[in-house]
Motif scaffolding. Structure first.
Motif, mmCIF file in Angstrom:
data_model
loop_
_atom_site.group_PDB
_atom_site.id
_atom_site.type_symbol
_atom_site.label_atom_id
_atom_site.label_comp_id
_atom_site.label_asym_id
_atom_site.label_seq_id
_atom_site.Cartn_x
_atom_site.Cartn_y
_atom_site.Cartn_z
ATOM 1 N N ASN A 167 -11.802 8.187 -2.231
ATOM 2 C CA ASN A 167 -12.227 9.547 -1.878
ATOM 3 C C ASN A 167 -12.350 9.740 -0.365
ATOM 4 O O ASN A 167 -12.268 10.857 0.152
ATOM 5 C CB ASN A 167 -13.553 9.872 -2.572
ATOM 6 N N GLU A 168 -12.558 8.645 0.381
ATOM 7 C CA GLU A 168 -12.616 8.730 1.836
ATOM 8 C C GLU A 168 -11.225 8.906 2.433
ATOM 9 O O GLU A 168 -11.048 9.573 3.463
ATOM 10 C CB GLU A 168 -13.272 7.474 2.418
ATOM 11 N N LEU A 169 -10.235 8.305 1.780
ATOM 12 C CA LEU A 169 -8.860 8.427 2.275
ATOM 13 C C LEU A 169 -8.266 9.788 1.933
ATOM 14 O O LEU A 169 -7.510 10.359 2.720
ATOM 15 C CB LEU A 169 -7.989 7.313 1.691
ATOM 16 N N THR A 170 -8.594 10.311 0.747
ATOM 17 C CA THR A 170 -8.050 11.602 0.323
ATOM 18 C C THR A 170 -8.540 12.714 1.253
ATOM 19 O O THR A 170 -9.736 12.862 1.498
ATOM 20 C CB THR A 170 -8.480 11.914 -1.125
ATOM 21 N N GLY A 171 -7.598 13.452 1.796
ATOM 22 C CA GLY A 171 -7.924 14.526 2.725
ATOM 23 C C GLY A 171 -7.903 14.095 4.176
ATOM 24 O O GLY A 171 -7.960 14.934 5.079
ATOM 25 N N LEU A 172 -7.826 12.768 4.410
ATOM 26 C CA LEU A 172 -7.767 12.249 5.772
ATOM 27 C C LEU A 172 -6.340 12.374 6.301
ATOM 28 O O LEU A 172 -5.378 12.185 5.559
ATOM 29 C CB LEU A 172 -8.204 10.779 5.770
ATOM 30 N N HIS A 173 -6.191 12.701 7.575
ATOM 31 C CA HIS A 173 -4.862 12.764 8.173
ATOM 32 C C HIS A 173 -4.423 11.339 8.499
ATOM 33 O O HIS A 173 -5.215 10.526 8.982
ATOM 34 C CB HIS A 173 -4.874 13.620 9.435
ATOM 35 N N SER B 238 0.846 -1.196 0.000
ATOM 36 C CA SER B 238 0.000 0.000 0.000
ATOM 37 C C SER B 238 0.877 1.239 0.000
ATOM 38 O O SER B 238 1.857 1.315 0.745
ATOM 39 C CB SER B 238 -0.897 0.001 1.238
ATOM 40 N N VAL B 239 0.550 2.221 -0.848
ATOM 41 C CA VAL B 239 1.326 3.453 -0.945
ATOM 42 C C VAL B 239 0.407 4.646 -0.672
ATOM 43 O O VAL B 239 -0.660 4.775 -1.282
ATOM 44 C CB VAL B 239 1.990 3.608 -2.332
ATOM 45 N N PHE B 240 0.850 5.492 0.260
ATOM 46 C CA PHE B 240 0.115 6.713 0.597
ATOM 47 C C PHE B 240 1.009 7.911 0.281
ATOM 48 O O PHE B 240 2.180 7.914 0.691
ATOM 49 C CB PHE B 240 -0.242 6.751 2.090
ATOM 50 N N ARG B 241 0.475 8.887 -0.431
ATOM 51 C CA ARG B 241 1.211 10.147 -0.650
ATOM 52 C C ARG B 241 0.562 11.213 0.224
ATOM 53 O O ARG B 241 -0.632 11.462 0.118
ATOM 54 C CB ARG B 241 1.161 10.564 -2.123
ATOM 55 N N SER C 229 -3.080 11.092 -2.131
ATOM 56 C CA SER C 229 -3.497 10.033 -3.047
ATOM 57 C C SER C 229 -3.029 8.696 -2.504
ATOM 58 O O SER C 229 -2.113 8.628 -1.681
ATOM 59 C CB SER C 229 -2.922 10.255 -4.458
ATOM 60 N N VAL C 230 -3.689 7.619 -2.965
ATOM 61 C CA VAL C 230 -3.361 6.257 -2.530
ATOM 62 C C VAL C 230 -3.451 5.327 -3.728
ATOM 63 O O VAL C 230 -4.070 5.658 -4.745
ATOM 64 C CB VAL C 230 -4.319 5.768 -1.415
ATOM 65 N N ASN C 231 -2.843 4.146 -3.610
ATOM 66 C CA ASN C 231 -2.985 3.165 -4.680
ATOM 67 C C ASN C 231 -4.067 2.146 -4.314
ATOM 68 O O ASN C 231 -4.686 2.212 -3.245
ATOM 69 C CB ASN C 231 -1.641 2.482 -4.980
#
Length: 706
Positions: free
Chosen positions: A280-286, A254-257, A266-268
């Motif tokens: 879209n739930e992960l984007t913007g999450l801390h 798993s890759v998180f930017r 962004s995530v893969n």
């Protein structure tokens, strides 16, 4: 001054100059890539290649001077060579040096390009001034134009050289390398001509000024040359973007930017599968929102700050999924750097939940007995070592269960394992919490007594507990324990010896009738030493044929006649006198001497039978006790056949006595050997029949018993 007409921009002259400089461009590219790949002596190679390039430039200018059509002086040629060669060497070294950098900052790029342009300008002006001193007439405007064009060429050349040098895929750069070298050579080929144009008044044969021709050519060559690094750079950018996207999108982990504040950008696909959240739930999450526990949160925040400062480390933590379950993960975080500025972080997250479980299982198996699930010897030694470090007193109880070997021999190891499991369970139930019960191996167990518990009290409890029988597969067994006890630090402060001393005490308890406990004392060490001495002396006695055989007659109670004899091995020790078989036979079994001992007895019996025959006595059938170990020797039957033939005896004169356990095992190899012995006339009987766990049904395959 009357200057002759010069055709300085003659096509043939220009073409030859360009060919030389194209070759030098190709060489510069190859030199730069070789320096990049070099593991050692990079500085030395850089100096050497710079001098070679300077030599090529000098030879090219020598051709320009000769073909220019301007009168020149040969008296200053040495000075020309020295200055031109030195200045070009400095410029070449600077270009090769900068090209080795993966990413050069703007100031380095500009300063090196200016240095190279200035070097070229200085070399050209110095060389032509020395050679054409009489014909020099500086054109200021043209000189400025020449320098600007040379500067453009330097910028393009350095950029192209950096791109080519730092690209690893050869097939990707091959076409660009040759195209760039040709266009670069064309651009470099125009430099001496625009410099000459700015230093001399050049005219063609008609008298019309043609000073713009070299500059037009130079402008066209630079324009074409500039297209190569632009097109190449765009393709490099696309390749790198696709490579990074491939690494991001198709990474098995798993890759998180995330940005500098820790918010996910962004995530893969693997990150979505790991967390259970939608993209879209992960984007913007801390990212902290995905970490479970306040302590873990502090650890991860500290880790994130270290990553931003340049450290790259692995960290293990727990990740909270969308369904509120947790996964063990290992995170590798690296900075995202653009133009020497950190703009974010890539977090590569691997799910290690199953690996953690496997590691825990491996660790458990490393420190626990697989059969009983009790701690093993390694675990016991680890706990002993921790108490030793704390300097805490403790005792060690060593247990061996009497008659367990007979259960194994009679019913097999699988059945014996079931008994061992019951033994382990019973020991664990009666032990205080502060004590550790461990299985050492086989039917041997050890108990570490700590926390102020009294070892004799625990030993008495064990003896009392095992007065009750054990049950397995509908059968009842009464198994007693021989117990040895050693104390730390009273008996020794050596942990290895402590275990050995408890073992000695256990054997002493077994010798004294078993089913009780014995504390260690120093006299047991001396007895153990005597045991090793006896082992060596028994070996020598076997090798020197020093054992003797006594013969016990067998009577028929009805007829009161002798029907046979039983051979009994005896050992008369030179110092200790007669040593009973109950002492030296177990020693022979432990020291792997039982086979040579029994074969020695067989030969002695055969020899005695021959002697009785020669003396005219009626030779009785003589029985010889043979251990089960002998039946695992592949050559046993052949040995009996060969020895009978050697002494000229018949098998009917010999009877082999075996233990009941051999019959019960029913192993094919043992049964085949028993049958082979009967085929050569040797009778087989069962010794001590009825003392084990057997039935008369085992006799159905045999015709005689003893």
């Amino acid at each position: 001054m009357n200057i002759p007409h010069m055709y300085i921009f003659d096509f043939n002259n220009m073409a030859l100059t360009v060919v030389f400089l194209i070759i030098s461009s190709i060489m510069a590219v190859e030199f730069s890539r070789q320096i990049k790949k070099a593991i050692d002596r990079k500085k030395r190679k850089m100096v050497l290649y710079s001098l070679l390039l300077a030599l090529i430039f000098m030879l090219t200018h020598l051709f320009v001077i000769i073909s220019a059509g301007v009168p020149f002086s040969t008296s200053n040629f040495y000075l020309f060579f020295l200055l031109f060669f030195g200045i070009c060497g400095v410029g070449s070294y600077s270009a090769l040096s900068l090209a080795q950098r993966d990413i050069a900052n703007t100031s380095q790029y500009i300063s090196t390009s200016l240095l190279i342009a200035a070097s070229i300008m200085m070399a050209e002006y110095t060389a032509f001034y020395i050679i054409f001193r009489e014909a020099i007439e500086i054109q200021p405007i043209l000189s400025v134009m020449a320098f600007l064009m040379i500067l453009v060429t330097s910028f393009t050349l350095i950029r192209f050289l950096m791109q080519i040098t730092n690209e690893d895929i050869y097939e990707f750069i091959k076409n660009y390398k040759y195209t760039g070298s040709v266009l670069g050579g064309m651009a470099l080929g125009g430099i001496p001509y625009i410099v000459l144009t700015s230093m001399l008044e050049i005219a063609d044969g008609s008298g019309v000024h043609s000073f713009l021709a070299p500059f037009i050519y130079m402008a066209a060559a630079n324009l074409l040359f500039m297209l190569v690094p632009d097109l190449f750079g765009e393709k490099l950018i696309m390749k790198n973007v696709q490579s990074h996207l491939s690494l991001f999108s198709h990474n098995p982990d798993s890759v998180f930017r995330v940005d500098l504040q820790g918010y996910i950008l962004s995530v893969n696909k693997q990150a979505v599968e790991l967390t259970g959240y939608m993209p879209n739930e992960l984007t913007g999450l801390h990212f902290i929102d995905l970490i479970g526990g306040s302590e873990e949160e502090k650890k991860i925040r500290k880790y994130f700050m270290k990553v931003l400062s340049g450290e790259t480390k692995l960290i293990e933590t727990t990740l909270k999924k969308a369904d509120s379950t947790y996964a063990d993960v290992r995170i590798t975080a690296v900075r995202i750097i653009v133009k020497n500025t950190t703009v974010g972080v890539f977090g590569i997250v691997r799910d290690i939940t199953e690996q953690k479980k496997a590691d825990k299982l491996i660790e458990y198996l490393a420190y626990h007995d697989e059969l009983t699930n009790l701690p093993n010897r390694r675990n016991l030694e680890k706990v002993m070592a921790s108490l030793f470090i704390k300097d805490e007193a403790f005792s060690l109880i060593y247990l061996d269960f009497d008659r367990f070997k007979r259960i194994n021999d009679t019913f097999g190891h699988s059945f014996g394992d079931k008994i061992l499991m019951q033994i382990g369970k019973k020991l664990a139930e009666v032990m205080p919490e502060e004590c550790l019960v461990a299985r050492i191996g086989g039917d041997e167990f050890a108990i570490l007594v700590a926390g102020g518990n009294q070892p004799e009290k625990i030993a008495n409890e064990i003896v009392r507990e095992f007065q009750s029988p054990l049950f397995a597969e509908g059968m009842e067994f009464l198994i007693t324990a021989s117990i040895g006890i050693s104390k730390y630090p009273e008996d020794t402060n050596n942990l290895e010896l402590l275990l050995k001393y408890a073992d000695m005490a256990m054997y002493k308890a077994k010798e004294n009738g078993a089913n009780h406990y014995q504390f260690f004392d120093q006299s047991m060490v001396d007895q153990n030493v005597n045991k090793f001495e006896l082992e060596n002396e028994l070996r020598n006695a076997i090798n020197s044929n020093s054992l003797t055989v006594f013969y016990q007659p067998k009577y028929n109670a009805t007829t009161n006649e002798i029907t046979g004899a039983e051979a009994l091995a005896r050992w008369k020790h030179p110092r200790h006198g007669m040593i009973p078989p109950g002492v030296f036979i177990p020693i022979a079994e432990e020291a792997n001497l039982i086979v040579p001992l029994e074969r020695l007895i067989i030969r002695q019996v055969f020899s005695q039978l021959v002697t009785w025959k020669e003396q005219g006595f009626e030779v009785p059938r003589t029985s010889i006790n043979i251990s089960i170990i002998h039946f695992y020797q592949e050559d046993f039957v052949k040995f009996m056949q060969h020895t009978l033939k050697e002494y000229n005896l018949y098998g009917e004169l010999i009877e082999i006595e075996v233990t009941e356990s051999i019959m019960i095992k029913k192993e094919d190899s043992i049964n085949s050997q028993l049958q082979a012995l009967r085929e050569i006339g040797i009778e087989v009987s069962i010794d001590d029949f009825g003392t084990g766990y057997s039935s008369l049904s085992y006799l159905s395959n045999y015709q005689s018993t003893g």
